[in-house]
Design an enzyme around this catalytic site. Sequence first.
Site, short mmCIF file in Angstrom:
data_model
loop_
_atom_site.label_atom_id
_atom_site.label_comp_id
_atom_site.label_asym_id
_atom_site.label_seq_id
_atom_site.Cartn_x
_atom_site.Cartn_y
_atom_site.Cartn_z
N LEU A 1 11.06 1.05 6.99
CA LEU A 1 10.48 1.50 5.73
C LEU A 1 11.19 2.78 5.30
O LEU A 1 11.44 3.66 6.13
CB LEU A 1 8.98 1.79 5.91
CG LEU A 1 8.30 2.25 4.63
CD1 LEU A 1 8.07 1.06 3.69
CD2 LEU A 1 6.98 2.94 4.91
N TYR B 1 0.82 -1.22 0.00
CA TYR B 1 0.00 0.00 0.00
C TYR B 1 0.85 1.26 0.00
O TYR B 1 2.08 1.20 0.14
CB TYR B 1 -0.96 -0.02 1.20
CG TYR B 1 -0.33 0.33 2.53
CD1 TYR B 1 0.55 -0.53 3.17
CD2 TYR B 1 -0.63 1.54 3.17
CE1 TYR B 1 1.11 -0.21 4.40
CE2 TYR B 1 -0.08 1.88 4.40
CZ TYR B 1 0.80 0.99 5.01
OH TYR B 1 1.35 1.32 6.21
N GLU C 1 11.87 2.17 14.24
CA GLU C 1 11.09 3.28 13.69
C GLU C 1 9.77 3.39 14.44
O GLU C 1 9.49 2.60 15.34
CB GLU C 1 10.85 3.09 12.19
CG GLU C 1 10.10 1.83 11.84
CD GLU C 1 9.95 1.60 10.35
OE1 GLU C 1 9.91 2.56 9.57
OE2 GLU C 1 9.84 0.42 9.97
N LYS D 1 6.33 -2.12 1.80
CA LYS D 1 5.20 -1.50 2.49
C LYS D 1 4.00 -2.45 2.44
O LYS D 1 3.03 -2.26 1.69
CB LYS D 1 4.88 -0.12 1.87
CG LYS D 1 4.11 0.77 2.83
CD LYS D 1 4.20 2.21 2.41
CE LYS D 1 3.18 3.08 3.13
NZ LYS D 1 3.20 3.01 4.58
#
Length: 288
Positions: free
Chosen positions: A204, A33, A180, A148
Amino acid sequence: MADIAYVNGSFVEMNDATVSIKDRGLLFGDGVYEVAGVFEGILIDNDAHLERLKRSLQEIKLELPMNFSELAVLQRKLIHLNKIKEGTFYLHVTRGASESRDFEFPKEQQPSLVMFTQHKKIMNLATDKLKAKVLTYPDLRWKRRDIKSIALLAQVLAKEIAHQAGCNEVWMHEDGFVTEGGSSNAFIIKDDKLISRKNNETILSGITRQAVLKLIQQEDLVFEERPFTIEEAYEASEAFYTSASVFVMPVISIDKKIIGNGEPGALTLKLRNLYENFARSFINQSQR
Ligand code: PMP
């Protein structure tokens, strides 16, 4: 009128938008996505988002049922139909429905493309909206966080725990180092140095992070691309996280420990300002 969604070739009212219960996105989380910000009806940094989508798709061996310029046309049409001025644009591509629930790819893949928009204030936020509290929590995700993936259970659970603790975001950690945010990239500032983990399979590659790193080249800040520990984060003079939907978000506490003087940091606010100007530049570009 209800918002419109795009589902596999049709623009339909959100409440009537459906996918098959055999969609592999639903059954296996087999899909990827993107989320981009929208300001004044214009997608912010969309080319970079589509580039990352292309990479995610390649990594999971999936092909979009159209080319990327056709996709961008559909994105603009959806924004127009929903009259969305400010908010977020969500899209995902899954490996579509298959006859039976087999793990292997179906012989003939029919990817499924879903898109919708959400109204949200993202620009010129009041100062009380720029004081994020963070909770740290172990990173329980798989080892390809550079893709992702729509499979977000680890983040859903971690972000819920942070929410229950009265926090706005979770910072996940592994081997003592912050990886993260649950849905953002994490940064700290110490001694005029900006510190953030290197892009690799452990995080990411944030599009906002990428833009911020370009913008800091104008500033008197040294960038140290390395992982930082939770203790370092507690002792930072400033901390923030970035994503397409929150831009540059100042952090005022981590695990209830106050960061700096408990107010959004001056450098962080400067970076936020630079990013907001960068976001505005897409409106000017579209008017040319
Ligand atoms: N890391 C994770 C795990 C995320 O979900 C997100 C938000 N998509 C980000 C980082 C930030 O990426 P971006 O700046 O492209 O929104």
